[in-house]
Scaffold this motif. Structure first.
Motif, PDB file in Angstrom:
ATOM      1  N   CYS A 144       0.848  -1.188   0.000  1.00 29.26           N
ATOM      2  CA  CYS A 144       0.000   0.000   0.000  1.00 29.26           C
ATOM      3  C   CYS A 144       0.887   1.242   0.000  1.00 29.26           C
ATOM      4  O   CYS A 144       2.082   1.158   0.243  1.00 29.26           O
ATOM      5  N   GLU A 195      -2.058   5.588   2.159  1.00 28.55           N
ATOM      6  CA  GLU A 195      -2.967   4.551   2.656  1.00 28.55           C
ATOM      7  C   GLU A 195      -2.563   4.108   4.060  1.00 28.55           C
ATOM      8  O   GLU A 195      -3.428   3.847   4.902  1.00 28.55           O
ATOM      9  N   ILE A 212      -7.951   5.863  -2.241  1.00 27.78           N
ATOM     10  CA  ILE A 212      -7.374   5.365  -0.987  1.00 27.78           C
ATOM     11  C   ILE A 212      -8.038   4.031  -0.661  1.00 27.78           C
ATOM     12  O   ILE A 212      -9.221   3.973  -0.336  1.00 27.78           O
TER      13      ILE A 212
END
Length: 168
Positions: free
Chosen positions: A71, A75, A100
């Motif tokens: 990620c 995030e 996101i």
């Protein structure tokens, strides 16, 4: 100048995270990992105050290049917000933006997860902790090579509430 104070602080945080994880308190270990990342980010900037951009920059500078998570730094920041502020995987950014992804946590020797949702990413607790530890090592290397940054970090460590041996 030495990075010993920063290393000692990071070790205390790491020992605490490990204690929680080994005790089966996985979400609490994640929470403390986010706190530890935030404090490392604070040590990395000149002003006494740090914010989301500093957290994300620390993740991008010291964690993601060397032990990447699946990620983005943003995030991770939003996952931190959801978990620390509401005890959920979801933050307001997950509801307000398609960019996101929702970070969901798994732990232990889980099989390779098949993720069929574009809006979700899975992060192993152990991987988050390992990425943080890797980030600490690279941050210490940076401090060792940059005396001005080390002075900033040492000045902030001196302000922190930590357990220190009693000087007699």
């Amino acid at each position: 100048m030495s990075t010993e104070e920063v290393f000692s602080f990071a070790k205390q945080m790491t020992d605490s995270i490990t204690c929680l994880r080994d005790g089966g308190h996985h979400l609490q270990a994640v929470m403390l990992t986010y706190v530890a990342i935030e404090q490392m980010a604070w040590l990395s900037v000149e002003p006494l105050r740090s914010g989301p951009a500093d957290f994300q920059k620390w993740v991008d500078s010291y964690m993601q290049p060397y032990d990447p998570l699946p990620c983005t730094a943003r995030e991770i920041w939003e996952a931190r917000n959801g978990l620390l502020h509401m005890g959920t995987a979801e933050s307001s950014a997950n509801r307000d933006s398609d960019e996101i992804r929702l970070v969901c946590y798994v732990y232990g020797s889980t099989p390779k997860l098949s993720n069929k949702s574009e809006g979700v990413v899975f992060v192993r607790v152990e991987d988050l902790v390992t990425s943080y530890l890797t980030g600490v090592l690279w941050f210490l290397t940076y401090l060792h090579e940059n005396p001005n940054a080390l002075r900033v970090a040492q000045g902030k460590i001196a302000r922190m509430l930590t357990q220190r041996p009693l000087q007699l």
